[in-house]
Design an enzyme around this catalytic site. Structure first.
Site, short mmCIF file in Angstrom:
data_model
loop_
_atom_site.label_atom_id
_atom_site.label_comp_id
_atom_site.label_asym_id
_atom_site.label_seq_id
_atom_site.Cartn_x
_atom_site.Cartn_y
_atom_site.Cartn_z
N GLU A 97 -76.39 95.31 -77.92
CA GLU A 97 -76.40 95.22 -76.47
C GLU A 97 -77.32 94.07 -76.06
O GLU A 97 -78.22 93.70 -76.80
CB GLU A 97 -76.89 96.54 -75.87
CG GLU A 97 -75.97 97.71 -76.16
CD GLU A 97 -76.53 99.04 -75.65
OE1 GLU A 97 -77.58 99.06 -74.97
OE2 GLU A 97 -75.89 100.06 -75.93
N GLN A 103 -86.09 93.66 -82.61
CA GLN A 103 -85.12 94.75 -82.68
C GLN A 103 -84.11 94.67 -81.55
O GLN A 103 -84.38 94.13 -80.49
CB GLN A 103 -85.81 96.11 -82.68
CG GLN A 103 -86.50 96.47 -81.38
CD GLN A 103 -87.33 97.73 -81.51
OE1 GLN A 103 -87.99 97.95 -82.53
NE2 GLN A 103 -87.32 98.57 -80.49
N GLY A 104 -82.94 95.23 -81.84
CA GLY A 104 -81.87 95.32 -80.86
C GLY A 104 -81.22 96.69 -80.94
O GLY A 104 -81.45 97.44 -81.90
N TYR A 105 -80.37 97.00 -79.97
CA TYR A 105 -79.74 98.32 -79.89
C TYR A 105 -78.23 98.21 -79.93
O TYR A 105 -77.63 97.50 -79.13
CB TYR A 105 -80.18 99.04 -78.61
CG TYR A 105 -81.61 99.50 -78.71
CD1 TYR A 105 -81.91 100.78 -79.15
CD2 TYR A 105 -82.66 98.64 -78.44
CE1 TYR A 105 -83.23 101.20 -79.31
CE2 TYR A 105 -83.97 99.04 -78.58
CZ TYR A 105 -84.25 100.32 -79.01
OH TYR A 105 -85.55 100.73 -79.16
N LEU A 106 -77.64 98.93 -80.88
CA LEU A 106 -76.19 99.05 -80.95
C LEU A 106 -75.72 100.09 -79.93
O LEU A 106 -74.62 100.00 -79.42
CB LEU A 106 -75.76 99.45 -82.36
CG LEU A 106 -76.05 98.38 -83.42
CD1 LEU A 106 -75.99 98.99 -84.82
CD2 LEU A 106 -75.07 97.24 -83.29
#
Length: 157
Positions: free
Chosen positions: A83, A28-31
């Protein structure tokens, strides 16, 4: 819109794995990772999701959460504009009494960290505590996935 109520704990040993009934790899990643609103994209097994979470309560145990399944191809494209820092982990599901714990074993920059979360109907709901459950870290922002990508566990020592 849903309200998420959960408590988070460190895990003392990997003995929980013998009781796990499911294990799923998650990337997972974060916008957006600002505390007022986190926007996360993830590949969980063979499915994709986008999730928006609001700011937590004073205790850190409850907050707004909205999630929608989206195609994995779209998640992979969105991961390219996230990010810096990606969370890589395996999530184990472990039944304890009437509840199911989600136990996350982290890899990469967060290798060596294992945390367990239990979702509850209210902040003061009672639940069984398995022998592998350690110190409670609910509300400790260092253990939020959105913070682990910024300040990974490897940097804590």
């Amino acid at each position: 819109m849903a309200q998420e109520i959960e408590r988070k704990f460190l895990v003392k040993c990997d003995c929980f794995k013998q009781d796990a009934f499911k294990a799923t790899r998650i990337t997972q990643g974060y916008l957006s990772s600002v505390p007022e609103r986190t926007v996360r994209v993830r590949v969980k097994g063979d499915k994709g999701f986008i999730t928006i979470k609001g700011i937590g309560s004073e205790s850190g145990a409850s907050r707004f959460e909205w999630e929608k399944e989206i195609p994995v191809d779209e998640v992979k494209e969105l991961l390219k504009i996230c990010e810096p820092g990606v969370i890589d982990k395996t999530r184990y599901l472990v039944k304890a009494g009437e509840h199911t714990f989600e136990v996350d074993e982290f890899y990469g920059d967060n290798d060596g960290l294992t945390v367990a979360e239990v979702e509850l109907g209210s902040e003061d709901e009672a639940f069984d505590r398995p022998k592998w459950l350690g110190e409670e870290v609910t509300g400790d922002v260092r253990y939020y996935n959105s913070m682990l990508m910024k300040n990974p566990y490897k940097n804590w020592k």
